[in-house]
Structure formats: structure tokens, C-alpha cells
Write a protein that holds these residues in place. Structure first.
Motif, short mmCIF file in Angstrom:
data_model
loop_
_atom_site.label_atom_id
_atom_site.label_comp_id
_atom_site.label_asym_id
_atom_site.label_seq_id
_atom_site.Cartn_x
_atom_site.Cartn_y
_atom_site.Cartn_z
N LEU A 31 24.47 20.81 13.46
CA LEU A 31 23.50 19.87 14.00
C LEU A 31 23.82 18.43 13.58
N PRO A 32 23.60 17.43 14.45
CA PRO A 32 23.85 16.03 14.06
C PRO A 32 22.81 15.58 13.04
N ASP A 327 25.44 5.97 5.20
CA ASP A 327 24.43 6.70 5.97
C ASP A 327 23.87 7.89 5.21
N LYS A 328 23.83 7.76 3.90
CA LYS A 328 23.20 8.77 3.07
C LYS A 328 21.83 8.28 2.62
N VAL A 329 20.91 9.22 2.50
CA VAL A 329 19.54 8.89 2.11
C VAL A 329 19.45 8.80 0.59
N ARG A 365 15.93 14.14 3.38
CA ARG A 365 15.79 14.36 1.95
C ARG A 365 16.87 13.58 1.23
N PRO A 366 16.67 13.24 -0.06
CA PRO A 366 17.67 12.47 -0.79
C PRO A 366 19.04 13.16 -0.79
N GLY A 367 20.09 12.38 -0.52
CA GLY A 367 21.46 12.89 -0.50
C GLY A 367 21.92 13.36 0.86
N ALA A 368 21.02 13.55 1.83
CA ALA A 368 21.39 14.03 3.15
C ALA A 368 21.86 12.86 4.02
N GLN A 369 22.59 13.20 5.10
CA GLN A 369 23.04 12.20 6.06
C GLN A 369 21.88 11.88 7.01
#
Length: 390
Positions: A31-32, A327-329, A365-369
């Protein structure tokens, strides 16, 4: 024998199963990253204001009291109206004071005549003493009598002035200009000199004071920020103060901060600030509750974060989600100062250029794209546009 035949059969079945797995179609594509709305933060010039509760107070208050005793003959004003300084408010019966004044005038005339006689006698004795026609004792007596007559005349004139002042005080005058309240006495009442009960009270209402209280901790913080250069003083024209009345409406006139108290109230830990406001229509009356907005200074390079992009963690700390350059949270713990409009003034945790997530926080969530898209409010322009705060 059965075991011997079963082993080759199991091997064949396993081989057939593996072939079927290899021949199965591939699973769905990855999934994008989720799309989130962001606001790109920029440094702004913010005028720091504080809203404080306060009460109005008259500029000057004068309690009208009689300075002589007597019967009130007339009340010469209408309660609740404007009076001018020096305007007559009451008339006390002047008859006894007029009589005392006339008596003092007669005493002065008698003293002047006595002094004239004593002067002539002293001059005559002085001429006779030069030719030794009288003794020196007689000359001394005549001179002393003249000096006594002069002293009596001075005392008589002082008594006349006292009588004149008392007669003048029978006309009770307004000490200041302002609005006069209700009268505590009526015609025919007996009043006494310097009595405790005032006859009436005059309030000067234009301009009018507004006294507000500010915590001493906040004053210390402001001083530290000024000393560190984080805040700049506003100039004289910008140091204006505005009011919100009890019914929530804005007072149309602008006031100016005049002074702050030199001591801290030990009971409340607050300092009293006093502002002066024009009050031409007499909308503000003494004792009214108001909320005053004070301009404390200007903060250059401030970071304002939309409130919808700031939440709180389990410890009550303000937090925000930021999409970084890859583009990381990233989850940031913030320090906030105050609310400015619909935004938080952030002192730590965010920098100019950060992309703050304001929409779609539940998707990430933190660390996700994440795929950051500039947030556009309904019917508005992109929220990243820099807004100049008052």
C-alpha cells in the motif's frame, strides 16, 4: 512392507504441494504511504498581549462636607448630574456668620481709631522728650501704647478674615468637576463642621481608571524575556490597552497603561496595573468589572502552530506530528506559551520550515512514511501562508 511403500508416496505428495505453491499467483502490491495535510511553519512577528480582569475606578473622588455648622436652606443641584468645580451645591443659613463678620468689621474700625490716637500721642511725647519737657518713662509708656494698639488692630483684622471665611463657607461648593451622586441630607437638616457623613460625593469619570491585576510570576518571566532579547518593548503609540465590557462588547475607546504597583499583594501574589481610558459618554462607571488586553511587547521570529495540529500525551504534555525531509513521521514534544488567535505560540519543539500535520493524524504513527500535502482549509488559501499577528 506397508512402511516401505508409504515413504515414496509422501515424498511425491510433498513435491506436488511445492509445485502448486510456486505456481500460485503473486499477492497484492504494497500500500502507498497515507496522505496527510500539513502546514509549513514560518517565523512570524507576534505582538504579545495579555487579557487580565479588572475594575474601573474614578479618576478623582471628592466627598462634600460642610466646613461650618448650621441649617441647610437650599440644595442647588440635581442628583446624578454633572457639576463644575466651584459650583454651589448647598446653602447653609448665613445669618449668624454675617453677624459675626459685621462685628469683626466694627472691631477693626475701633482698633484702627485706637491705633491712630496712640500714634499721635507717641509722636507728641517724642517731641516733648527732645526738649526734656517730659520724662523718659512717659515717652516709653506712649510708645508701648502705640505698639499695643498696632497689635490689637492686627488681631482684629485676623478675626475679620476668619469671619469672612466662615461666611464664605456657608456656600458649600463642588471641590472638583464630575458627576454628583445622591444627596445624604435635605433642606432643614442641621449639619456640623467637618462631620463624618458626607453631604454628597462627586466622581470625576472622564477619563477613568481601570485597575487590573497580573501575577508576579508573569512579570518576572516578561522581565527575563526582555533582558534576553526575546521580547522587544512596544513604542509609545503601540502601548495601547483595550477593554471588553461585562456584556462581552468591546469598549470603543483605547486607553494607555499608566503605572504598575511597587509591591506584590502577599495574599494573591499579584501586582496591580493601572490604565487610563477616555470616557466621554460615561459608559464606564466606578466599580464595573472589565477585561483589559495589555500589549506587553513584540516577539520576533515566533513560531505559531495551529491548535488542530497540537495534542497532549498521557502526561499532559503538548505534542505534534511532523513530516521530515525524508517523508517520515516524527513525534515532537512541545513547550507552549499562550494562545494567539487560533494558534499556539510554541517556544520549543518546532522550527521554521517544519511540516506540521494538521489533518490525518489518525492515519500515521511515529517512524512511518507519509505523503505530505499542503493543507487548504475549506474556502481558504493554503494554511502555510504567513499571517502577520497583531
Amino acid at each position: 512392507m506397508k512402511l516401505r511403500y508409504s515413504l515414496p508416496l509422501l515424498g511425491a505428495l510433498a513435491l506436488l504441494s511445492g509445485c502448486k505453491k510456486n505456481a500460485a499467483p503473486a499477492g497484492p502490491a504494497a500500500l502507498p504511504p497515507p496522505e496527510v495535510g500539513v502546514v509549513t511553519l514560518a517565523a512570524e512577528r507576534v505582538e504579545i498581549t495579555t487579557e487580565l480582569p479588572g475594575r474601573t475606578a474614578a479618576l478623582r473622588v471628592a466627598e462634600v462636607r460642610p466646613q461650618v455648622s448650621g441649617i441647610i436652606l437650599k440644595r442647588l443641584f440635581t442628583e446624578g448630574t454633572e457639576v463644575k468645580a466651584g459650583e454651589q451645591l448647598y446653602q447653609i443659613d448665613p445669618a449668624p456668620y454675617q453677624a459675626a463678620f459685621d462685628s469683626a468689621q466694627a472691631t477693626v474700625a475701633r482698633s484702627e481709631a485706637a491705633m491712630k490716637v496712640a500714634k499721635l500721642l507717641a509722636e507728641r511725647r517724642q517731641r516733648l522728650a527732645k526738649s526734656n519737657a517730659i520724662s523718659k518713662q512717659e515717652l516709653d509708656d506712649a510708645t508701648a501704647a502705640y505698639e499695643q494698639a498696632r497689635a490689637d488692630l492686627a488681631a482684629s483684622k485676623a478675626s475679620l478674615e476668619t469671619a469672612r471665611i466662615n461666611l464664605t463657607y456657608t456656600e458649600v461648593l463642588a471641590p472638583i468637576s464630575g458627576r454628583i451622586g445622591r444627596s445624604a441630607i435635605t433642606e432643614g437638616a442641621l449639619v456640623t463642621s467637618n462631620q463624618t457623613l458626607p453631604l454628597a460625593t462627586v466622581h470625576q469619570l472622564d477619563p477613568i481608571y481601570v485597575d487590573v491585576t497580573q501575577s508576579s510570576l508573569q512579570l518576572l518571566r516578561l522581565k527575563r524575556e526582555f533582558a534576553a532579547g526575546q521580547l522587544k518593548n512596544t513604542n509609545e503609540q503601540e502601548a495601547a490597552t483595550t477593554l471588553v465590557l461585562e456584556d462581552g462588547t468591546e469598549y470603543p475607546e483605547t486607553g494607555k497603561l499608566q503605572f504598575s504597583e511597587v509591591s506584590v499583594d502577599p495574599g494573591t501574589g499579584s501586582v496591580t496595573l493601572r490604565a487610563v481610558f477616555p470616557n466621554p459618554r460615561r459608559d464606564l462607571l466606578p466599580g464595573m468589572f472589565v477585561r483589559a488586553t495589555l500589549k506587553e511587547g513584540v516577539k520576533e521570529g515566533a513560531i505559531l502552530a495551529p491548535q488542530r495540529g497540537v495534542t497532549r500525551n498521557s502526561r499532559g504534555e503538548p505534542t505534534a506530528m511532523v513530516v521530515d525531509a525524508e517523508d517520515k513521521v516524527e513525534l515532537r514534544v512541545l513547550k507552549t506559551d499562550r494562545i494567539v488567535g487560533d494558534k499556539w505560540l510554541v517556544t520549543e519543539g518546532l522550527q521554521p520550515g517544519d511540516r506540521l500535520v494538521v489533518e490525518g493524524v489518525q492515519k500515521i504513527r511515529p517512524g512511518a512514511q507519509a505523503r505530505a500535502v499542503e493543507f487548504v482549509p475549506p474556502g481558504g488559501s493554503p494554511a502555510s501562508a504567513t499571517v502577520k499577528t497583531r
